[in-house]
Scaffold this motif. Sequence first.
Motif, PDB file in Angstrom:
ATOM      1  N   GLU A 135      -0.969  -2.760   3.705  1.00 53.57           N
ATOM      2  CA  GLU A 135       0.015  -1.733   3.346  1.00 53.57           C
ATOM      3  C   GLU A 135       1.429  -2.285   3.576  1.00 53.57           C
ATOM      4  OE1 GLU A 135      -0.552   2.053   5.204  1.00 53.57           O
ATOM      5  OE2 GLU A 135       0.906   3.045   3.910  1.00 53.57           O
ATOM      6  N   TRP A 167      -2.642  -1.281  -5.401  1.00 49.86           N
ATOM      7  CA  TRP A 167      -1.923  -0.060  -5.057  1.00 49.86           C
ATOM      8  C   TRP A 167      -1.174   0.448  -6.286  1.00 49.86           C
ATOM      9  CZ3 TRP A 167      -1.729   1.149   0.400  1.00 49.86           C
ATOM     10  CH2 TRP A 167      -2.299   0.159   1.229  1.00 49.86           C
ATOM     11  N   LYS A 176      -3.183   3.655  -2.263  1.00 49.82           N
ATOM     12  CA  LYS A 176      -4.122   2.535  -2.286  1.00 49.82           C
ATOM     13  C   LYS A 176      -5.244   2.838  -3.271  1.00 49.82           C
ATOM     14  CE  LYS A 176      -6.991  -0.049   0.906  1.00 49.82           C
ATOM     15  NZ  LYS A 176      -7.352  -0.063   2.325  1.00 49.82           N
ATOM     16  N   CYS A 349       7.773   0.811   4.966  1.00 47.95           N
ATOM     17  CA  CYS A 349       6.694   1.794   4.990  1.00 47.95           C
ATOM     18  C   CYS A 349       7.060   2.929   5.946  1.00 47.95           C
ATOM     19  CB  CYS A 349       5.430   1.091   5.477  1.00 47.95           C
ATOM     20  SG  CYS A 349       3.993   1.689   4.689  1.00 47.95           S
ATOM     21  N   SER A 353       7.252   5.821   3.376  1.00 49.98           N
ATOM     22  CA  SER A 353       5.915   6.423   3.354  1.00 49.98           C
ATOM     23  C   SER A 353       5.685   7.358   4.543  1.00 49.98           C
ATOM     24  CB  SER A 353       4.882   5.293   3.355  1.00 49.98           C
ATOM     25  OG  SER A 353       3.604   5.805   3.417  1.00 49.98           O
TER      26      SER A 353
ATOM     27  N   SER B  54     -10.734   3.126  -1.809  1.00 49.14           N
ATOM     28  CA  SER B  54     -10.247   3.917  -0.691  1.00 49.14           C
ATOM     29  C   SER B  54     -10.733   5.349  -0.867  1.00 49.14           C
ATOM     30  CB  SER B  54      -8.718   3.884  -0.641  1.00 49.14           C
ATOM     31  OG  SER B  54      -8.211   4.614  -1.717  1.00 49.14           O
TER      32      SER B  54
END
Lengths: 614, 59
Positions: A135, A167, A176, A349, A353, B54
């Motif tokens: 990530e 992603w 993802k 991130c 995020s 996922s």
Amino acid sequence: MDQYILGLSCFYHDSAAVVLKNGKIIAAAQEERFTRIKQDANFPINAIKFCLQTANIKLEQISGIYYYEEPNTKFSRIISTYLNFGLSGIKSFPSSVSSWLTKKLHVKNTIKTSLSSLLNAGERCPEVHFIPHHESHAASAFYPSPFKEAAVLCIDGVGEWATTSAWLGRDNKLEKLWEIRFPHSLGLLYSAFTYFCGFKVDSGEYKLMGLAPYGEPKYYQTIIDNLIDIKSDGSFWLNMEYFDYAIGDTMTNDKFAQLFDGPKREPESELTNREFDLAASVQAVLEHVVYLLAKNIKQETGADHICLSGGVALNCVSNGKLEKKGLFKSVWAQPASGDSGGSLGAALCGWFSRQGNPRHSDGINDQMLGGYLGSEYSDEQIEAYLNQQGAIYSRIESSKLAPTVANILAQGNVVGWFQGRMEFGPRALGGRSILGDPRCEKMQSTMNLKIKNRESFRPFAPSVLTEQAANWFDMDSDSPYMLFVHPVRHDKRIATSAGDDNKQGIEKLKVKRSEVPAITHVDYSARIQTVSKDRNSLYHDLISEFYKKTDCPIVVNTSFNVRGEPIVESPENAYTCFMRTAMDYLVLGSFVLDKTQQPNWEESIDWKKEFALD
Amino acid sequence: MKNFFIFLTSSIIALVSAVVFVVLLWPLGTVYRLVKDPMTLTRKPNSSSYKHYSTLAEK
């Protein structure tokens, strides 16, 4: 109130730190540049100090620290791996578990303890958060990219479980899609061949890529038949009977050696056709898998753009070929795609995020500031150092610096070029570079053997004016971070004789192939950096002046270091490197130094032993 | 002295790890592999793809 975030990567290789201010990258640096230990894995205390200093803040003002991995998940993978491999893991298990139990599992504590020296009494250490490895990579690729929406492909050795992941990035979100898990790793497959060909894992992959054009992909089918099963969607499975990296001390085993006609090449021994062919073969396999993965992601997402990250995204030959295929309107690769860039991804991130802050992109410009995110030194600091050394220099006024240095380059001299902020990532982009004239036939061997002290087969990269790039190379897009390889245009090539075409291996180096032989690899390719006025004005001026004098809008650009040494960070590093090697001139800020005028340079130790060969 | 304690701790952990490996991990691993091979290390899965989706984008 301004909000600051610190991103960290460390404890494996390429430790680095990044500071964001309200989501914008303020500073980023690798620890190796300060400690002078290549790929330093230690806690990046020097890089953190630099980042805080540049942001002009104290540690306490950081709102959150984001680390680029999840140690617990990684440890569970290690244990699962031993469960799967049975008794064969007993040799490495004690040392591996020991280092995990004593150090690697306690990352939060280690970070807080290591940072305590930066806190005054009563000040609190910011909270530490973990971001999964892939990530972090995906975030480092998507968030600084110019795109509002893009597919993201991350390929590396391994993080926690993922070795390849896909992603979809949209605004401030990263979703993802899927992953391929350890031990099935394209990065580790490439590293296995790097090891087998006698190069160092985690740094020699670049050499293997440079070696590939000397050979033929004679082992391609052998690799496909025995080592890797590739599905039509690009997903792959490695036959672990041939590899030792999951639990052993080496990358490959005896069965691998039997498959490829004998034992691995010993480091520094002579390269043979086998190594050339192995490099060409695994490079072809890698390119094929990357293409299939990208094609599949295109089908899955329908995205117009793709962002690349992870160590494999530094394979600029593969990147160039992917771009050429035209699957996507544009391909953007993170310039610090290795683990150092994980610190950036973790921080981004955290901001986008995890905290949900809005993201703005204009579809044209990325947020990497040309990669110039590191330290810089003022003319006053440089002059003070030079005076202390007793160095002889001329101070050139800023308007005359570019023409003066262009003139020096046009005379065939090799110039150390130290200007502005240091680059973040493995490539020198005109901030900490050694420059030369690409028209000079002997420049490649001179720079390799007399200055960089590295292997003669390694190619050099060109820095070309953005506006002239398409006139010299078969390309129609920008490549500001030296992450795409494209061929030299046919009209710039020089016809070779039948005898030249039949040359094998290193002999191919002796053939002049273009008007710019110093940057033309044996397959006519070049790892291009396009230089624009808005990203690096002084460097653009320098190449423009060189163009005016020579009709050639290109200079040779290689990193300012010798083999095994991290790229220079300070004027002291630069002057030392200049005096130790056969460089002709050094340009530090506004100061130009001629080697012939410098005082004698004596060292009590053999400096060539200071840096372990990479 | 500090280095000595680090050396001692590491050695003890390494020794205990070796014992744990032989007594616990090895037998457990043998059963584990007989029942399940989650990483498909020793058996190539009969599958059209090696992707792991996922949970969010399960397909």
